[in-house]
Design a protein around this motif. Structure first.
Motif, PDB file in Angstrom:
ATOM      1  N   TYR A  47       0.847  -1.193   0.000  1.00  0.00           N
ATOM      2  CA  TYR A  47       0.000   0.000   0.000  1.00  0.00           C
ATOM      3  C   TYR A  47       0.879   1.238   0.000  1.00  0.00           C
ATOM      4  CZ  TYR A  47      -3.631  -3.310   1.319  1.00  0.00           C
ATOM      5  OH  TYR A  47      -4.489  -4.383   1.350  1.00  0.00           O
ATOM      6  N   ARG A  48       0.370   2.291  -0.584  1.00  0.00           N
ATOM      7  CA  ARG A  48       1.091   3.568  -0.647  1.00  0.00           C
ATOM      8  C   ARG A  48       0.406   4.531   0.314  1.00  0.00           C
ATOM      9  NH1 ARG A  48       0.950   3.883  -5.747  1.00  0.00           N
ATOM     10  NH2 ARG A  48       3.095   3.266  -6.196  1.00  0.00           N
ATOM     11  N   TRP A  81       6.988  11.077  10.008  1.00  0.00           N
ATOM     12  CA  TRP A  81       6.022  10.627   9.007  1.00  0.00           C
ATOM     13  C   TRP A  81       6.772  10.226   7.747  1.00  0.00           C
ATOM     14  CZ3 TRP A  81       0.874  10.208  10.131  1.00  0.00           C
ATOM     15  CH2 TRP A  81       0.440  10.853  11.295  1.00  0.00           C
ATOM     16  N   ARG A  82       6.387   9.072   7.179  1.00  0.00           N
ATOM     17  CA  ARG A  82       7.045   8.591   5.960  1.00  0.00           C
ATOM     18  C   ARG A  82       5.991   8.133   4.954  1.00  0.00           C
ATOM     19  NH1 ARG A  82      11.578   5.611   3.806  1.00  0.00           N
ATOM     20  NH2 ARG A  82      11.049   5.517   1.584  1.00  0.00           N
ATOM     21  N   PHE A  83       6.062   8.707   3.751  1.00  0.00           N
ATOM     22  CA  PHE A  83       5.187   8.272   2.663  1.00  0.00           C
ATOM     23  C   PHE A  83       5.949   7.261   1.828  1.00  0.00           C
ATOM     24  CE2 PHE A  83       3.136   8.537  -1.500  1.00  0.00           C
ATOM     25  CZ  PHE A  83       1.807   8.430  -1.130  1.00  0.00           C
ATOM     26  N   ALA A  84       5.399   6.071   1.699  1.00  0.00           N
ATOM     27  CA  ALA A  84       6.112   5.011   0.999  1.00  0.00           C
ATOM     28  C   ALA A  84       5.165   3.873   0.662  1.00  0.00           C
ATOM     29  CB  ALA A  84       7.272   4.484   1.857  1.00  0.00           C
ATOM     30  N   VAL A  85       5.680   2.948  -0.127  1.00  0.00           N
ATOM     31  CA  VAL A  85       4.990   1.691  -0.386  1.00  0.00           C
ATOM     32  C   VAL A  85       5.395   0.723   0.710  1.00  0.00           C
ATOM     33  CG1 VAL A  85       4.743  -0.246  -1.964  1.00  0.00           C
ATOM     34  CG2 VAL A  85       4.885   2.081  -2.855  1.00  0.00           C
ATOM     35  N   SER A  86       4.441   0.269   1.472  1.00  0.00           N
ATOM     36  CA  SER A  86       4.717  -0.578   2.622  1.00  0.00           C
ATOM     37  C   SER A  86       3.628  -1.627   2.759  1.00  0.00           C
ATOM     38  CB  SER A  86       4.780   0.247   3.915  1.00  0.00           C
ATOM     39  OG  SER A  86       5.786   1.240   3.845  1.00  0.00           O
ATOM     40  N   PRO A  87       3.884  -2.659   3.564  1.00  0.00           N
ATOM     41  CA  PRO A  87       2.804  -3.603   3.883  1.00  0.00           C
ATOM     42  C   PRO A  87       1.690  -2.894   4.641  1.00  0.00           C
ATOM     43  CG  PRO A  87       4.949  -4.505   4.468  1.00  0.00           C
ATOM     44  CD  PRO A  87       5.160  -3.055   4.148  1.00  0.00           C
ATOM     45  N   ASP A  88       0.672  -3.638   4.998  1.00  0.00           N
ATOM     46  CA  ASP A  88      -0.529  -3.060   5.610  1.00  0.00           C
ATOM     47  C   ASP A  88      -0.274  -2.677   7.069  1.00  0.00           C
ATOM     48  OD1 ASP A  88      -3.046  -2.218   6.161  1.00  0.00           O
ATOM     49  OD2 ASP A  88      -3.976  -4.181   6.084  1.00  0.00           O
ATOM     50  N   GLY A  89       0.542  -1.665   7.247  1.00  0.00           N
ATOM     51  CA  GLY A  89       0.770  -1.149   8.594  1.00  0.00           C
ATOM     52  C   GLY A  89       1.729  -2.010   9.404  1.00  0.00           C
ATOM     53  N   PRO A 179       0.098  13.261  -0.991  1.00  0.00           N
ATOM     54  CA  PRO A 179      -0.118  13.403  -2.430  1.00  0.00           C
ATOM     55  C   PRO A 179      -1.423  14.147  -2.719  1.00  0.00           C
ATOM     56  CG  PRO A 179      -0.779  11.216  -1.748  1.00  0.00           C
ATOM     57  CD  PRO A 179      -0.206  11.880  -0.526  1.00  0.00           C
ATOM     58  N   LYS A 180      -1.578  14.581  -3.940  1.00  0.00           N
ATOM     59  CA  LYS A 180      -2.755  15.365  -4.296  1.00  0.00           C
ATOM     60  C   LYS A 180      -4.008  14.503  -4.403  1.00  0.00           C
ATOM     61  CE  LYS A 180      -0.276  19.080  -6.676  1.00  0.00           C
ATOM     62  NZ  LYS A 180      -0.587  20.032  -5.591  1.00  0.00           N
ATOM     63  N   ALA A 181      -3.847  13.224  -4.676  1.00  0.00           N
ATOM     64  CA  ALA A 181      -5.000  12.327  -4.837  1.00  0.00           C
ATOM     65  C   ALA A 181      -4.644  10.971  -4.265  1.00  0.00           C
ATOM     66  CB  ALA A 181      -5.393  12.213  -6.306  1.00  0.00           C
ATOM     67  N   GLY A 182      -5.690  10.172  -4.028  1.00  0.00           N
ATOM     68  CA  GLY A 182      -5.482   8.823  -3.529  1.00  0.00           C
ATOM     69  C   GLY A 182      -5.400   8.788  -2.015  1.00  0.00           C
ATOM     70  N   CYS A 183      -5.607   7.586  -1.481  1.00  0.00           N
ATOM     71  CA  CYS A 183      -5.532   7.407  -0.039  1.00  0.00           C
ATOM     72  C   CYS A 183      -5.278   5.938   0.275  1.00  0.00           C
ATOM     73  CB  CYS A 183      -6.819   7.877   0.630  1.00  0.00           C
ATOM     74  SG  CYS A 183      -6.689   7.993   2.428  1.00  0.00           S
ATOM     75  N   ALA A 184      -4.073   5.633   0.716  1.00  0.00           N
ATOM     76  CA  ALA A 184      -3.705   4.254   1.050  1.00  0.00           C
ATOM     77  C   ALA A 184      -4.017   3.323  -0.108  1.00  0.00           C
ATOM     78  CB  ALA A 184      -4.411   3.810   2.323  1.00  0.00           C
ATOM     79  N   ASP A 185      -3.584   3.702  -1.308  1.00  0.00           N
ATOM     80  CA  ASP A 185      -3.895   2.918  -2.501  1.00  0.00           C
ATOM     81  C   ASP A 185      -3.149   1.589  -2.492  1.00  0.00           C
ATOM     82  OD1 ASP A 185      -5.479   4.981  -3.453  1.00  0.00           O
ATOM     83  OD2 ASP A 185      -3.804   5.956  -4.481  1.00  0.00           O
ATOM     84  N   GLN A 186      -3.858   0.542  -2.874  1.00  0.00           N
ATOM     85  CA  GLN A 186      -3.242  -0.775  -2.983  1.00  0.00           C
ATOM     86  C   GLN A 186      -2.543  -0.906  -4.323  1.00  0.00           C
ATOM     87  OE1 GLN A 186      -5.932  -4.016  -2.412  1.00  0.00           O
ATOM     88  NE2 GLN A 186      -4.441  -5.574  -2.973  1.00  0.00           N
TER      89      GLN A 186
END
Length: 250
Positions: A47-48, A81-89, A179-186
């Motif tokens: 997830y992102r 705070w880190r924005f990244a692609v990570s597993p589900d928490g 980001p401008k759009a999206g929220c915890a996108d898979q």
């Protein structure tokens, strides 16, 4: 005069063993298949999203179990705070890449009576984390918030990094407009309508912890182990039926 020999008649025990033969063969193999299916791990979903951290000893980071609307950092704390692609928490999420240094981040912010100081580090991640369709992520930044003693981490964040964007479940979607759009996108999932259109000042619910659990489910793809196991069970069942018929019709 020699007597004619009597035809051999199978005993009841022999008949029972003959009938149980296919079942006896099938049960151990079926058990092995079920164990294989149970042991087959589900495909991990990525997830992102923004993950939430608290500065620890030596400049390291500890994953925050509470959401920012619930967590109340003490004076001298560091929120990361880190924005990244990570597993589900959880602990496997990507950590901020810089160290948690309160003395450095808040060096130019003097202490005030009736206020606490909380250092904030924002790591917007890498271009790979942002995805091919997103803009280049901003550089890492730090800020020192001077807030009231009972201010939550969400209120601290709102004071130094507006605008914040939450989804309808209170999950934090964007910090400083990113980001401008999206929220915890898979990853790999079809694009979903963005429900995180509202901005906030830290009043989101406790579920807004920066994890993906509030807006994305687990991967719904087929489990290969279950499919293979089902096929093997069908083959074994067919073999057992064939063997039973063969015993009845030699």
């Amino acid at each position: 005069m020699p007597s004619a020999s009597s035809p051999s008649v199978p005993s009841p025990v022999s008949r029972l063993r003959s009938r149980r033969g296919p079942l006896t063969l099938l049960l151990p193999l079926l058990g092995a298949v079920l164990l294989l299916c149970a042991a087959s791990p589900a495909q991990a979903a990525g997830y992102r999203y923004w993950s939430f951290w608290r500065g620890a000893e030596g400049g390291s980071w500890a994953y925050q179990q509470q959401g920012p609307a619930v967590a109340v950092p003490p004076d001298g704390a560091v929120d990361g705070w880190r924005f990244a692609v990570s597993p589900d928490g959880g602990q496997d999420a990507a950590k901020p890449r810089a160290e948690a240094r309160f003395d450095v981040i808040c060096a130019d912010t003097p202490a005030q009576d009736g206020h606490k100081r909380v250092a904030v580090l924002l790591d917007f991640g890498t271009a790979e984390d942002a995805g091919a369709s997103a803009a280049q992520p901003p550089e890492q930044r730090t800020a020192c918030a001077s807030v009231t003693p009972r201010a939550t981490s969400a209120e601290v964040l709102a004071a130094v990094a507006p605008p914040l964007r939450y989804d309808t479940n209170g999950v934090l979607c964007a910090i400083a407009g990113y980001p401008k759009a999206g929220c915890a996108d898979q990853l790999g999932a079809a694009a979903q309508p963005d429900t995180g259109t509202g901005t906030g000042t830290g009043s989101g619910s406790g579920s807004g912890s920066g994890t993906a659990s509030g807006s994305a489910g687990h991967d719904g793809g087929p489990n290969v182990g279950l499919i293979a196991g089902g096929a093997l069970v069908a083959v074994l069942a067919g073999g057992a039926v064939w063997q039973a018929r063969r015993r009845r019709n030699p």
